[in-house]
Enzyme design. Structure first.
Site, short mmCIF file in Angstrom:
data_model
loop_
_atom_site.label_atom_id
_atom_site.label_comp_id
_atom_site.label_asym_id
_atom_site.label_seq_id
_atom_site.Cartn_x
_atom_site.Cartn_y
_atom_site.Cartn_z
N ASP A 16 80.00 104.29 18.41
CA ASP A 16 78.60 104.13 18.84
C ASP A 16 77.69 103.92 17.64
O ASP A 16 77.94 104.47 16.56
CB ASP A 16 78.18 105.39 19.63
N HIS A 33 77.03 94.46 16.08
CA HIS A 33 78.34 94.40 16.75
C HIS A 33 79.37 93.70 15.86
O HIS A 33 80.53 94.10 15.81
CB HIS A 33 78.21 93.68 18.10
N LEU A 127 101.75 101.82 14.79
CA LEU A 127 100.61 102.45 15.49
C LEU A 127 100.48 101.92 16.92
O LEU A 127 100.53 100.71 17.14
CB LEU A 127 99.33 102.13 14.71
C1 FPP Z 1 78.21 100.77 20.73
O1 FPP Z 1 77.09 100.52 19.92
C2 FPP Z 1 79.15 99.67 20.67
C3 FPP Z 1 79.60 98.92 21.75
C4 FPP Z 1 79.16 99.09 23.13
C5 FPP Z 1 80.55 97.83 21.56
C6 FPP Z 1 81.73 98.21 20.75
C7 FPP Z 1 82.21 97.02 20.05
C8 FPP Z 1 82.60 96.99 18.77
C9 FPP Z 1 82.68 98.16 17.88
C10 FPP Z 1 82.99 95.72 18.14
C11 FPP Z 1 84.24 95.06 18.63
C12 FPP Z 1 85.43 95.90 18.84
C13 FPP Z 1 86.64 95.39 19.19
C14 FPP Z 1 87.73 96.33 19.60
C15 FPP Z 1 86.94 93.94 19.17
P1 FPP Z 1 75.68 100.41 20.63
O2 FPP Z 1 75.42 98.98 20.92
O3 FPP Z 1 75.66 101.29 21.84
O4 FPP Z 1 74.72 100.94 19.51
P2 FPP Z 1 73.35 101.72 19.73
O5 FPP Z 1 73.67 103.00 20.46
O6 FPP Z 1 72.88 101.98 18.34
O7 FPP Z 1 72.45 100.80 20.50
#
Ligand code: FPP
Length: 245
Positions: A16, A33, A127
């Site tokens: 997150d 992202h 893994l």
């Molecule tokens: C949370 O940050 C992140 C996500 C909902 C997307 C997770 C994706 C990635 C880490 C990148 C790609 C991963 C793979 C496995 C290809 P948020 O957007 O909720 O951040 P915020 O809480 O600061 O708004």
């Protein structure tokens, strides 16, 4: 990291904080992202080097569809590009990939890439990497219950023979050790409908560090936290000390 500390077998992470990380830098969420994806790659490699058995990552929850359509589309593009660019290298590193969650909601292209990644890596012995996509812990329990009900209906199982092990055997990640360490970055102290069944005895580690900044040294802090935990499973501290003596 102190190598004498106990190490978890299976780590589950909620990644997150991508959006806030980008905002702090005056950049759009997409930038966060992208950085989150690069960090995911680094952390997967770091877990492999530390010889963890399994790593489960929450990439997209069933609630994430509520985000603006533009951001959802962007995440889908990122997943597709990530799968295309990373699977070969993960395979070379003997990583076994599986996806958990209701994947029928994704585009045909994305579903095909997921199947390709699973097929290509299914015999790998390194893994075990599980990626949760359109996943929700309640959905998972409901789905397992449905599978068990069908077995009862077919006469293969008697209701009185249903135990916690029956559910564990029918839920996502069956066959993997239960996660022993859960990590959530980004400051929130919630499970957010992740792996609800599996986290019953898991040690919980929350950090304010935003996902793109959660580097190898942060991972080691979490592993050190785990190493210092006494896992009691309902027993007293004295009983555990006796058992370990
Ligand atoms: C949370 O940050 C992140 C996500 C909902 C997307 C997770 C994706 C990635 C880490 C990148 C790609 C991963 C793979 C496995 C290809 P948020 O957007 O909720 O951040 P915020 O809480 O600061 O708004």
């Amino acid at each position: 990291m102190n190598s004498t500390l106990q190490q978890p077998r299976h780590v589950a992470i909620i990644m997150d904080g991508n959006g806030r990380w980008a905002r702090q830098k005056g950049k759009p969420r997409a930038f966060g992202h992208q950085a989150g994806f690069h960090n995911t790659r680094d952390i997967v490699e770091a877990c492999g080097r530390r010889q963890l058995e399994a790593l489960t990552l929450f990439a997209f929850s069933s609630e994430n569809w509520r985000r603006p359509a533009k951001e959802v589309g962007l995440l889908m593009d990122l997943f597709l590009r990530a799968l295309k660019s990373e699977v070969g290298k993960l395979n070379d590193n003997k990583v076994q990939i599986q996806f958990i969650g209701e994947r029928s909601a994704f585009s045909d292209k994305l579903q095909k890439q997921m199947i390709h990644a699973e097929e290509l890596t299914k015999n790998n012995q390194g893994l075990r990497l599980a990626i949760a996509v359109n996943y929700g812990g309640r959905w998972d329990i409901v789905n397992a219950t449905r599978l068990i009900a069908e077995q009862v209906k077919r006469g293969e199982l008697q209701p009185q023979d249903i135990t916690a092990d029956t559910l564990s055997g029918n839920i996502s990640l069956a066959g993997l050790p239960e996660p022993d360490l859960f990590i959530r970055t980004g400051g929130e102290k919630r499970i957010s409908n992740y792996l609800l069944w599996h986290l019953a005895y898991t040690e919980l580690y929350f950090t304010d560090v935003l996902w793109p900044s959660f580097d190898e040294s942060e991972l080691d802090k979490a592993l050190t936290f785990f190493g210092g935990r006494e896992r009691r499973y309902g027993r007293t501290g004295d009983q555990v000390a006796e058992k370990n003596a």
